[in-house]
Scaffold this active site. Structure first.
Site, PDB file in Angstrom:
ATOM      1  N   CYS A 170      -2.349 -44.151  26.714  1.00 38.51           N
ATOM      2  CA  CYS A 170      -1.397 -45.270  26.621  1.00 38.51           C
ATOM      3  C   CYS A 170      -1.732 -46.465  27.516  1.00 38.51           C
ATOM      4  O   CYS A 170      -1.941 -47.566  27.024  1.00 38.51           O
ATOM      5  CB  CYS A 170       0.003 -44.765  26.953  1.00 38.51           C
ATOM      6  SG  CYS A 170       0.584 -43.556  25.760  1.00 38.51           S
TER       7      CYS A 170
HETATM    8  N1  LIG Z   1      -0.573 -38.489  23.673  1.00 35.01           N
HETATM    9  C1  LIG Z   1       0.392 -39.185  24.203  1.00 35.01           C
HETATM   10  O1  LIG Z   1       0.774 -38.947  25.328  1.00 35.01           O
HETATM   11  C2  LIG Z   1       1.079 -40.297  23.437  1.00 35.01           C
HETATM   12  C3  LIG Z   1       2.262 -40.816  23.947  1.00 35.01           C
HETATM   13  C4  LIG Z   1       2.918 -41.814  23.269  1.00 35.01           C
HETATM   14  C5  LIG Z   1       2.377 -42.301  22.079  1.00 35.01           C
HETATM   15  N2  LIG Z   1       1.221 -41.798  21.566  1.00 35.01           N
HETATM   16  C6  LIG Z   1       0.745 -42.343  20.288  1.00 35.01           C
HETATM   17  O2  LIG Z   1       0.933 -41.396  19.258  1.00 35.01           O
HETATM   18  C7  LIG Z   1      -0.145 -41.487  18.303  1.00 35.01           C
HETATM   19  C8  LIG Z   1      -0.807 -40.127  18.143  1.00 35.01           C
HETATM   20  O3  LIG Z   1      -1.367 -39.758  19.394  1.00 35.01           O
HETATM   21  P1  LIG Z   1      -1.796 -38.274  19.741  1.00 35.01           P
HETATM   22  O4  LIG Z   1      -1.974 -38.267  21.226  1.00 35.01           O
HETATM   23  O5  LIG Z   1      -0.878 -37.299  19.111  1.00 35.01           O
HETATM   24  O6  LIG Z   1      -3.215 -38.196  19.013  1.00 35.01           O
HETATM   25  P2  LIG Z   1      -4.094 -36.874  18.766  1.00 35.01           P
HETATM   26  O7  LIG Z   1      -5.484 -37.340  18.607  1.00 35.01           O
HETATM   27  O8  LIG Z   1      -3.744 -35.835  19.768  1.00 35.01           O
HETATM   28  O9  LIG Z   1      -3.569 -36.317  17.367  1.00 35.01           O
HETATM   29  C9  LIG Z   1      -3.655 -37.021  16.172  1.00 35.01           C
HETATM   30  C10 LIG Z   1      -3.978 -36.036  15.066  1.00 35.01           C
HETATM   31  O10 LIG Z   1      -3.951 -36.757  13.824  1.00 35.01           O
HETATM   32  C11 LIG Z   1      -4.980 -36.236  12.970  1.00 35.01           C
HETATM   33  N3  LIG Z   1      -5.262 -37.233  11.942  1.00 35.01           N
HETATM   34  C12 LIG Z   1      -6.034 -38.343  12.026  1.00 35.01           C
HETATM   35  N4  LIG Z   1      -6.003 -39.019  10.864  1.00 35.01           N
HETATM   36  C13 LIG Z   1      -5.201 -38.328  10.020  1.00 35.01           C
HETATM   37  C14 LIG Z   1      -4.794 -38.548   8.676  1.00 35.01           C
HETATM   38  N5  LIG Z   1      -5.159 -39.612   7.992  1.00 35.01           N
HETATM   39  N6  LIG Z   1      -3.985 -37.617   8.118  1.00 35.01           N
HETATM   40  C15 LIG Z   1      -3.584 -36.514   8.809  1.00 35.01           C
HETATM   41  N7  LIG Z   1      -3.958 -36.264  10.089  1.00 35.01           N
HETATM   42  C16 LIG Z   1      -4.744 -37.175  10.690  1.00 35.01           C
HETATM   43  C17 LIG Z   1      -6.123 -35.962  13.925  1.00 35.01           C
HETATM   44  O11 LIG Z   1      -7.020 -35.025  13.370  1.00 35.01           O
HETATM   45  C18 LIG Z   1      -5.381 -35.437  15.161  1.00 35.01           C
HETATM   46  O12 LIG Z   1      -5.268 -34.024  15.145  1.00 35.01           O
HETATM   47  C19 LIG Z   1      -1.084 -42.566  18.832  1.00 35.01           C
HETATM   48  O13 LIG Z   1      -0.772 -43.792  18.217  1.00 35.01           O
HETATM   49  C20 LIG Z   1      -0.724 -42.637  20.298  1.00 35.01           C
HETATM   50  O14 LIG Z   1      -0.946 -43.928  20.804  1.00 35.01           O
HETATM   51  C21 LIG Z   1       0.556 -40.786  22.232  1.00 35.01           C
END
Ligand SMILES: NC(=O)c1ccc[n+]([C@@H]2O[C@H](COP(=O)([O-])OP(=O)(O)OC[C@H]3O[C@@H](n4cnc5c(N)ncnc54)[C@H](O)[C@@H]3O)[C@@H](O)[C@H]2O)c1
Length: 419
Positions: A260
């Protein structure tokens, strides 16, 4: 009949959401393009720290399934998008995963479904990017489906605040979309706050992260000149923190990490520059200061070794903690990598210890975590504490080390030299 929910993306954000919804009566499918992740989850194991194997097994018992087959979307009452939004090469968000997810959803979307985007992104993405893709389904917004944005506020490793007790913001493309999204999250989140629209919800998330980015940069800059002035920044912060109103403490450190803080504020500055033609100066300055911290830590270390009549070249330097936060395994954007890059370029003999990271690589050079942290600390010319994992016995490590550089201000004063 249980409502059907599909969560697109089963990572740090999507899996805890699936767990909370499944525990509250939703029939949940996790649509995930990574087949290996689906296999792990379907075998009753978790691949992220905040959800345990037992949680996944409980979810499985409640009918949860992870799948790379999108057909489940064709039965869903609600579809939530939790896919990654990394930075693209031009500094804006890389929306490829969001677009791909929206496109898959539009192929399967059914009448009256609610779609929610949770991925962090620039203001306007929900309405200008996701909405037109969903309309390719042939359904119209308001008549065929509803779309909203709800920012994820997951704080990995936080033992107090999780999905249920962290207030959830929602902003729909229309008032009706906001209302439906609020009802959905209200099923498993204690407090849901409805905002005027999707753009306000998107921007609120970016304000939260920009606020942290800017305030961390402020104390990082102060840490540097306080050091030069012979003022203890940690005491300064301890003193200021006693004010019961109008001050929130931020700590200096070796740089910012995680998905983030180093990334999200860019979405805002990118959008301001692209749309309005001027800079979001606070963000750009914060970036410059925070990004310079690994080089500052390297310089301070070099100066300390110099005081011991040693060059950095050839010195054995042990890094403690290479993740971006204490007590978790996530290494994304960790400042340990740019610091290691500088130390290696200057000829340091590098090793590291991290109870959460068995093997680590810097630009292709692989390192194995040292077995015994006490032995390694005793044998190093310098030990740099980058992440204060709670397992570290800091007082003992500092006393065993020839030189102990504490970039987190947590080791007892005495043998440790603080940032
Ligand atoms: N990790 C955090 O602490 C956090 C906190 C707040 C917001 N976010 C936001 O949340 C969103 C997701 O982050 P995350 O940390 O969960 O990411 P991540 O990489 O842990 O997980 C995302 C998952 O989505 C899958 N994916 C990618 N494209 C896809 C598609 N087209 N269809 C289905 N699955 C697909 C990937 O294989 C992966 O397993 C991001 O925008 C991030 O900025 C993350």
């Amino acid at each position: 009949m249980a409502k059907k929910l599909v969560i697109v993306g089963q990572g740090y954000v999507g899996l805890p959401l699936a767990e909370a919804a499944a525990a509250n009566g939703y029939q949940v499918s996790g649509y995930e393009v990574n087949g290996a992740v689906c296999d792990i989850l379907n075998s009753g194991r978790s691949h992220i720290g905040d959800v345990s194997d037992e949680d996944v097994q409980r979810m499985r018992g409640l009918g949860y399934v992870a799948t790379s087959e999108p057909a489940c979307i064709g039965e869903a009452d609600v579809v939530v998008i939790c896919v990654p939004t990394p930075l693209s090469e031009d500094g804006g968000p890389d929306l490829r995963a969001v677009k791909a997810a929206a496109s898959t959803i539009s192929d399967w979307l059914i009448r009256d479904a609610l779609v929610v985007l949770e991925s962090t992104t620039y203001p306007g993405t929900t309405e200008d990017v996701v909405l037109p893709i969903l309309e390719r389904s042939g359904l119209g917004h308001g008549t065929g489906f509803l779309l909203a944005f709800s920012p994820e506020r997951v704080d990995p490793g936080n033992p107090i605040f999780g999905i249920r007790n962290t207030p959830k913001l929602v902003g729909g493309v229309t008032e009706e979309a906001t209302r439906r999204a609020a009802l959905f999250y209200g099923d498993f989140v204690e407090t849901v706050v409805s905002l005027k629209g999707a753009k306000e919800a998107e921007t609120a998330k970016l304000l939260e992260n920009t606020y942290r980015h800017v305030n961390i940069a402020l104390v990082n800059e102060m840490a540097r000149f306080c050091h030069d002035l012979g003022i203890d920044i940690w005491e300064v912060i301890r003193g200021a923190s006693t004010k019961p109103f109008g001050f929130h403490a931020f700590k200096p450190g070796p740089g910012v990490g995680g998905h983030c803080i180093p990334i999200d504020p860019n979405y805002l500055s990118f959008q301001v520059r692209k749309t309005l033609g001027y800079q979001f100066r606070f963000v750009e300055l914060a970036q410059e200061i925070n990004n310079s911290m690994p080089a500052y830590v390297a310089q301070r270390l070099q100066d300390m070794l110099n005081d011991h009549s040693r060059a950095l070249r050839g010195s054995r330097v042990l890094l403690l903690g290479v993740t971006y936060k204490p007590d978790i395994a996530d290494q994304r954007e960790s400042p340990a990598v740019p610091l290691a890059r500088i130390l290696l370029a200057k000829g340091a003999e590098l090793s590291y210890q991290d109870p959460y990271v068995a093997s680590w690589s810097v630009d292709g050079e692989a390192f194995a975590s040292v077995d015994d942290v006490d032995v390694a600390a005793g044998g190093a010319d310098a030990v740099v504490l980058l992440q204060d994992h709670s397992v570290y016995a800091l007082e003992r490590l500092a006393s065993e080390s020839a030189l102990f550089f504490d970039t987190r201000g947590v080791a007892p004063e005495g043998r440790a030299i603080r940032l």
